[in-house]
Structure formats: C-alpha cells, structure tokens
Design a protein around this motif. Structure first.
Motif, PDB file in Angstrom:
ATOM      1  N   ARG A 204      -3.747   5.610   7.427  1.00  0.00           N
ATOM      2  CA  ARG A 204      -4.123   4.262   7.889  1.00  0.00           C
ATOM      3  C   ARG A 204      -5.203   4.323   8.964  1.00  0.00           C
TER       4      ARG A 204
ATOM      5  N   VAL B  70       0.830  -1.223   0.000  1.00  0.00           N
ATOM      6  CA  VAL B  70       0.000   0.000   0.000  1.00  0.00           C
ATOM      7  C   VAL B  70       0.861   1.267   0.000  1.00  0.00           C
ATOM      8  N   LYS B  71       2.151   1.105  -0.295  1.00  0.00           N
ATOM      9  CA  LYS B  71       2.996   2.298  -0.396  1.00  0.00           C
ATOM     10  C   LYS B  71       2.622   3.088  -1.655  1.00  0.00           C
ATOM     11  N   PRO B  72       2.856   4.402  -1.641  1.00  0.00           N
ATOM     12  CA  PRO B  72       2.468   5.239  -2.782  1.00  0.00           C
ATOM     13  C   PRO B  72       2.908   4.653  -4.125  1.00  0.00           C
TER      14      PRO B  72
ATOM     15  N   LEU C  73      -5.719   9.943   1.682  1.00  0.00           N
ATOM     16  CA  LEU C  73      -4.262  10.129   1.753  1.00  0.00           C
ATOM     17  C   LEU C  73      -3.882  11.230   2.736  1.00  0.00           C
TER      18      LEU C  73
ATOM     19  N   THR D  70       1.010   9.218   1.439  1.00  0.00           N
ATOM     20  CA  THR D  70       0.881   7.873   2.034  1.00  0.00           C
ATOM     21  C   THR D  70      -0.553   7.721   2.536  1.00  0.00           C
ATOM     22  N   LEU D  71      -0.962   6.447   2.704  1.00  0.00           N
ATOM     23  CA  LEU D  71      -2.323   6.189   3.177  1.00  0.00           C
ATOM     24  C   LEU D  71      -2.513   6.713   4.586  1.00  0.00           C
TER      25      LEU D  71
ATOM     26  N   TRP E 136      -2.285   0.643  -3.500  1.00  0.00           N
ATOM     27  CA  TRP E 136      -2.441   2.071  -3.169  1.00  0.00           C
ATOM     28  C   TRP E 136      -3.323   2.743  -4.219  1.00  0.00           C
TER      29      TRP E 136
END
Ligand code: ATP
Length: 205
Positions: free
Chosen positions: A71, A44-46, A63, A68-69, A51
């Motif tokens: 979370r 899930v990294k950019p 975001l 980044t997410l 992602w």
C-alpha cells in the motif's frame, strides 16, 4: 420495515475530528453504518477483482511477498503521478459504490450513515443524499490524534495540510457536528441529528 431506499448520510471530517466516535454513537442507536475505508480495503485483498487489475496494471512489483498490496508503494506511485491516481480511482470508486449500494439495500434503518473520510477530496458520490461534517479545531484534532496513535505533532500536521482545509470542507456540509466539547455533548448532538434524519427520511422525500 419501509420498502423505500434509506436516506444516505455521508459522514466526513478531517483526521482526528471524531468520525469514528460519531459513527459508533449512531450505530449504538441502531443506525446502519457503511464503512467505505473497510470496503476499499476488502476489494483489494488478494484475488479480489480490484487486486487483479492493480497487479495487471503495475505488475507484481506492487505486491509484498505475501501477495498483499504494497500500500505504501501504491500510495507513492499515485502521489507522484496524477494519471495513475486517476486510473486507480476510476477502478476503485465504482466498485466501492457498488458495494455501498448493496449495503444500503440491505439496511434495516430508515437512514444510513456512510463514513467517507475523503468525501471532499474525491468526485461527488451520487449515492449520498446529505453530508454531515464532524468539525473540530485543528489543535484538538492534533491533540486527540497524538493521544490515540502516539503519533508526533509534525506527522499529524502534515496530514492536515494535505486534507481539504476546514472552511472548504464546511461548504459541503448540510449538517455540522462541532466536536469541541466532551463526549456527553457529542452524544446529544448525535441524538438531535438522529431525530432530524428520522423526520427527513419519513416526511421530506
Ligand atoms: P481518523 O480520521 O484519524 O480516523 P476520526 O475522525 O475517526 O479519526 P476519532 O478516532 O473518532 O477520529 O477520534 C479521535 C480520538 O479523539 C479518539 O481517540 C476519540 O476517542 C477521541 N475523541 C473524539 N471526540 C472526542 C470528544 N468529544 N471527547 C473526548 N475524546 C474524543
């Protein structure tokens, strides 16, 4: 080196039960460890495929400013809406399995340990041949996690209350490590299981 696919042991347990210490002990004796938490953070990294799909699904409001997410926001959304949770799991689980499969194929040891904290909270994973549960009395889980994270007792109890109850988790187990003693006892439990897994991986398949 054997050409056979390694035996895959799914290692699970509640918060602070000792999964990391146990997987570190297996790693020290040369067993390949697959860390599914790490895999799920990587995908899930950019700009990674998961992602991109998460951003398309929830919009860019999911975001943080650095792309980044967020979370915590994602966690809140899937906690509040089981359809969103199902959507996210159906996206992430196949990707996690695909990466697990790649790491299993590259493994040099006759068996691998896949650390899957949420093994009993999610759908069965067909890559797993056996389940190893690290179990500890709740009071020890709390005390060890408090000491490790400087977290307060209530926050840890709330997490335990959300996880699979110990007796139910144990019904998934092919093997159990009772982590209620000192580190020397833990090490000898790991060495015993290592012999057992070597034997199963060479004889019983
Ligand atoms: P989490 O689910 O929070 O990631 P975990 O299951 O990976 O936790 P560990 O981090 O391995 O748990 O263990 C929790 C803490 O307890 C760590 O600080 C670890 O060093 C300590 N610990 C675990 N088992 C023992 C033991 N048998 N004796 C002494 N300390 C231990």
């Amino acid at each position: 080196m054997s050409t056979q696919t390694p035996l895959v042991i799914g290692l699970t347990g509640g918060i602070g039960s000792g999964k990391t210490v146990v997987s570190d002990l297996f790693a020290k004796i040369g067993v390949t460890i697959i860390d599914t938490d790490l895999i799920s953070r990587e995908i899930v990294k950019p700009q990674q495929p998961a992602w991109q799909q998460i951003v398309e699904h929830f919009s860019e409001t999911i975001l943080l400013p650095d792309k980044t997410l967020n979370r915590r926001l994602l966690r809140d959304k899937i906690f509040a809406d089981s359809n969103e949770r199902a959507w996210l799991e159906s996206l992430l689980h196949p990707m996690i399995r695909c990466e697990m499969q790649r790491q299993i194929q590259q493994a040099l040891s006759p068996y691998v340990i896949a650390v899957i904290p949420l093994l009993t909270e999610t759908a069965p994973n067909p890559l797993i041949n056996r389940v190893l549960v690290v179990d500890a009395p709740e009071e020890l889980q709390v005390a060890r996690t408090m000491a490790r994270d400087q977290a307060d007792r209530e926050a840890i109890n709330a997490i335990i209350a959300h996880q699979t109850p110990r007796p139910i988790r144990l019904t998934y187990a092919d093997d159990v490590i009772e982590n209620n003693g000192d580190l020397a006892q833990l090490q000898s439990a790991v060495e015993n299981l290592h012999q057992k897994y070597l034997q199963i991986s060479t004889n019983d398949r």
